[in-house]
Design an enzyme around this catalytic site. Structure first.
Site, PDB file in Angstrom:
ATOM      1  CD  GLU A 209      -1.982   2.185   1.456  1.00 31.91           C
ATOM      2  OE1 GLU A 209      -1.692   2.982   0.533  1.00 31.91           O
ATOM      3  OE2 GLU A 209      -2.119   2.519   2.641  1.00 31.91           O
TER       4      GLU A 209
ATOM      5  CB  CYS B 163      -1.266   7.232   1.042  1.00 31.36           C
ATOM      6  SG  CYS B 163      -2.438   6.168   1.878  1.00 31.36           S
TER       7      CYS B 163
HETATM    8  P1  NAD Z   1      10.569   6.703   3.606  1.00 32.75           P
HETATM    9  O1  NAD Z   1      10.278   6.312   2.224  1.00 32.75           O
HETATM   10  O2  NAD Z   1      11.976   6.656   4.073  1.00 32.75           O
HETATM   11  O3  NAD Z   1       9.755   5.789   4.650  1.00 32.75           O
HETATM   12  C1  NAD Z   1       8.400   5.496   4.541  1.00 32.75           C
HETATM   13  C2  NAD Z   1       8.073   4.454   5.628  1.00 32.75           C
HETATM   14  O4  NAD Z   1       8.745   3.242   5.325  1.00 32.75           O
HETATM   15  C3  NAD Z   1       8.565   4.828   7.027  1.00 32.75           C
HETATM   16  O5  NAD Z   1       7.599   4.417   7.962  1.00 32.75           O
HETATM   17  C4  NAD Z   1       9.862   4.058   7.220  1.00 32.75           C
HETATM   18  O6  NAD Z   1      10.106   3.686   8.558  1.00 32.75           O
HETATM   19  C5  NAD Z   1       9.604   2.827   6.389  1.00 32.75           C
HETATM   20  N1  NAD Z   1      10.819   2.297   5.804  1.00 32.75           N
HETATM   21  C6  NAD Z   1      11.795   2.996   5.174  1.00 32.75           C
HETATM   22  N2  NAD Z   1      12.752   2.168   4.720  1.00 32.75           N
HETATM   23  C7  NAD Z   1      12.363   0.913   5.075  1.00 32.75           C
HETATM   24  C8  NAD Z   1      12.923  -0.367   4.881  1.00 32.75           C
HETATM   25  N3  NAD Z   1      14.052  -0.556   4.207  1.00 32.75           N
HETATM   26  N4  NAD Z   1      12.252  -1.436   5.385  1.00 32.75           N
HETATM   27  C9  NAD Z   1      11.090  -1.281   6.041  1.00 32.75           C
HETATM   28  N5  NAD Z   1      10.498  -0.095   6.244  1.00 32.75           N
HETATM   29  C10 NAD Z   1      11.129   0.984   5.761  1.00 32.75           C
HETATM   30  O7  NAD Z   1      10.021   8.151   3.781  1.00 32.75           O
HETATM   31  P2  NAD Z   1       9.491   8.989   4.975  1.00 32.75           P
HETATM   32  O8  NAD Z   1      10.169  10.299   4.947  1.00 32.75           O
HETATM   33  O9  NAD Z   1       9.441   8.265   6.277  1.00 32.75           O
HETATM   34  O10 NAD Z   1       8.001   9.125   4.480  1.00 32.75           O
HETATM   35  C11 NAD Z   1       7.717   9.964   3.406  1.00 32.75           C
HETATM   36  C12 NAD Z   1       7.222   9.264   2.193  1.00 32.75           C
HETATM   37  O11 NAD Z   1       6.675   8.025   2.513  1.00 32.75           O
HETATM   38  C13 NAD Z   1       6.121  10.100   1.602  1.00 32.75           C
HETATM   39  O12 NAD Z   1       6.609  10.673   0.431  1.00 32.75           O
HETATM   40  C14 NAD Z   1       5.010   9.154   1.313  1.00 32.75           C
HETATM   41  O13 NAD Z   1       4.986   8.922  -0.074  1.00 32.75           O
HETATM   42  C15 NAD Z   1       5.405   7.851   1.900  1.00 32.75           C
HETATM   43  N6  NAD Z   1       4.465   7.356   2.893  1.00 32.75           N
HETATM   44  C16 NAD Z   1       3.350   6.752   2.454  1.00 32.75           C
HETATM   45  C17 NAD Z   1       2.446   6.267   3.360  1.00 32.75           C
HETATM   46  C18 NAD Z   1       1.182   5.607   2.917  1.00 32.75           C
HETATM   47  O14 NAD Z   1       0.219   5.616   3.675  1.00 32.75           O
HETATM   48  N7  NAD Z   1       1.153   4.980   1.750  1.00 32.75           N
HETATM   49  C19 NAD Z   1       2.700   6.391   4.716  1.00 32.75           C
HETATM   50  C20 NAD Z   1       3.867   7.009   5.139  1.00 32.75           C
HETATM   51  C21 NAD Z   1       4.761   7.472   4.208  1.00 32.75           C
END
Ligand code: NAD
Length: 478
Positions: free
Chosen positions: A250, A284
């Site tokens: 998701e 999202c």
């Molecule tokens: P990010 O891409 O670094 O992380 C997004 C999420 O994934 C965080 O909760 C992080 O802990 C987790 N994550 C990151 N790397 C991971 C890995 N290797 N293994 C497992 N989990 C991992 O970015 P961010 O700054 O934390 O969030 C911003 C971006 O994330 C936004 O641009 C948005 O697109 C996306 N996001 C989407 C949703 C959603 O509901 N689809 C939720 C949160 C963030």
């Protein structure tokens, strides 16, 4: 109210990581350090995986009716504790209390729905071609699950993954957000207090990449579920593919919201403002690219800006607050970059655009008009309180712009014409389309995307499908 430190929950016990390391937690409304979360090591993860494997064989044999009783009890506990968990959620994530309460209530809803659905995971009998042969299809839980959840809905994302997985008979290791850990732990606590057997639910925090690599490769884990950004989703899907493990993804969105000239402009603007700035835009499925018919463009922009400017921004704990801070400074910096870049490329700042207050990661609810695809924010998911408005003359133009990006999560439309509604239903490349209201994310309705927004569902009948294998049995009687 005291904010407690968060521990790991492994093999039925709350514990520190084996190396006793912790990560600090900050309140985004004040920048104050409010606590710590324990950090898991690889040894801790191995213990969790062994426990999840053992517990899976207990839970899958537990009758669905009994699994439902536990889920329903956990839902009741969440409702009893709603006020205190919502308070903790606001402290660590920043969202207004009203939204935090709704989030915890939605966790209880998810458990209640799954408690019922678990009893209806029917198989089927297929008429055979030969006498004495029985053919039937059964659906069996896929096995221990590794679930990775983000910081924007830190409680409900945990519940949305746990509910269908537990109803299907899977055990689950959740790696929740290290930045917003306490409300996720409260969801686990509700299940533990409801009497879920040891090892069926576990909770880890640590270095995300280390945890995901280790658990995805671990032979005990059979299914991966992730909510987060597209790049991380692709990375985890690739790791899972190497192991031929099933995944639910998701991922992000860049929601188109199309307003036709026959819409009720004032009510469309009011609803879309509430959808846009909910959770400070860190949603999202938020409406983000507003495409408005040029005949009503100025009327819509005026109504939208007026409603945006009336929003009360502040600490989520204040009863009057309608929008809190951004959950972390990463989003604040991106907000500033998005606004600067768009203005340099010709966007018109209608309101907002600035940071607020001396403490906390506050940004103003912001409207940019006259936007075009050359701007970074028109291509990257903003995930912050920025609304992007452009005009269209022909519905085909609006659909082309909506489908231009690789995202395909939620779409919105406002029109009184059923022909317009049908045209969008047939042509918008989105996993969910909500017309004339904001009607997404109920436990009984599918929630998920197409294209790079991912696959699988976090609601409805489809959510349990992700946690079930289909097996065929044929038996010839002697
Ligand atoms: P990010 O891409 O670094 O992380 C997004 C999420 O994934 C965080 O909760 C992080 O802990 C987790 N994550 C990151 N790397 C991971 C890995 N290797 N293994 C497992 N989990 C991992 O970015 P961010 O700054 O934390 O969030 C911003 C971006 O994330 C936004 O641009 C948005 O697109 C996306 N996001 C989407 C949703 C959603 O509901 N689809 C939720 C949160 C963030």
């Amino acid at each position: 109210m005291k904010y407690e430190n968060t521990l790991l929950f492994i093999d039925g016990e709350w514990c520190s990581g084996s190396e006793k390391q912790t990560i600090p937690i900050f309140n985004p409304a004040t920048d104050e350090e409010i606590g710590h979360v324990a950090k898991a090591t690889v040894a801790d993860l191995d213990r969790a995986a062994a426990s999840a494997e053992k517990a899976f064989h207990v839970w899958r044999r537990t009758p669905a009716v009994e699994r439902g009783v536990t889920l329903r009890k956990a839902a009741g506990l969440l409702r009893d504790r709603l006020e205190s968990i919502a308070h903790v959620l606001t402290l660590e994530q920043g969202k207004p209390l009203l939204e935090a309460r709704a989030e915890i209530a939605s966790c209880a809803d998810a458990f209640e729905w799954a408690a019922e659905e678990g009893r209806r995971l029917y198989g089927r009998v297929i008429p055979s071609r030969a006498a004495g042969v029985a053919q039937y299809v059964v659906r069996a839980p896929v096995g221990p699950v590794a679930a990775f959840t983000p910081w924007n809905f830190p409680a409900s994302q945990v519940a949305k993954k746990l509910a269908p997985a537990l109803a299907a008979g899977c055990s689950v290791i959740v790696k929740a957000s290290e930045e917003v850990p306490r409300s996720a732990a409260a969801i686990i606590t509700s299940l533990v207090d409801a009497g879920i057997p040891t090892g069926v639910v576990q909770l880890a925090y640590g270095t995300p990449d280390e945890i995901s690599r280790h658990l995805i490769a671990h032979p005990a884990i059979r299914k991966i579920s992730f909510t987060g950004s597209v790049p991380v989703g692709k990375h985890l899907a690739a790791l899972s593919g190497e192991q031929m493990k099933r995944t639910t993804m998701e991922l992000g969105g860049h929601g188109p919201a199309i307003v036709f000239k026959d819409a009720d402009i004032s009510s469309a603007a009011a609803l879309l403002v509430s959808g846009k700035y909910r959770n400070a835009g860190q949603t999202c499925a938020a409406p983000t690219r507003f495409m408005v018919h040029n005949d009503v463009y100025h009327e819509f922009v005026a109504a939208f800006v007026e409603k945006t400017q009336s929003l009360v921004v502040g600490n989520g704990l204040d009863a009057t607050t309608q929008m809190g801070p951004l959950a972390n400074e990463r989003r604040g910096k991106l907000f500033d970059q998005f606004v600067d870049d768009a203005r340099q490329r010709g966007a018109k700042l209608m309101c907002g655009g600035e940071s607020l207050f001396t403490r906390g990661t506050f940004r103003q609810p912001t409207v940019l008009a006259n936007v075009d695809p050359s701007m970074r924010v028109m291509n990257d998911e903003p995930f912050c309180p920025i609304a992007l408005i452009s005009g269209f003359d022909n519905p085909n133009e609006a659909v082309a712009e909506a489908n231009r990006l690789p995202f395909g999560l939620a779409g919105y439309a406002f029109t009184e014409s059923s022909a317009n509604a049908q045209f969008l239903a047939e042509n918008l490349e989105v996993g969910m389309l909500s017309i004339n209201h904001l009607g997404l994310a109920l436990p009984e309705t599918p929630f998920g995307g197409v294209k790079e927004s991912g696959y699988g569902s976090e609601g409805g009948l489809e959510s349990t499908e992700g946690y079930l294998n289909t097996r065929f049995i044929t038996n010839k009687a002697y």
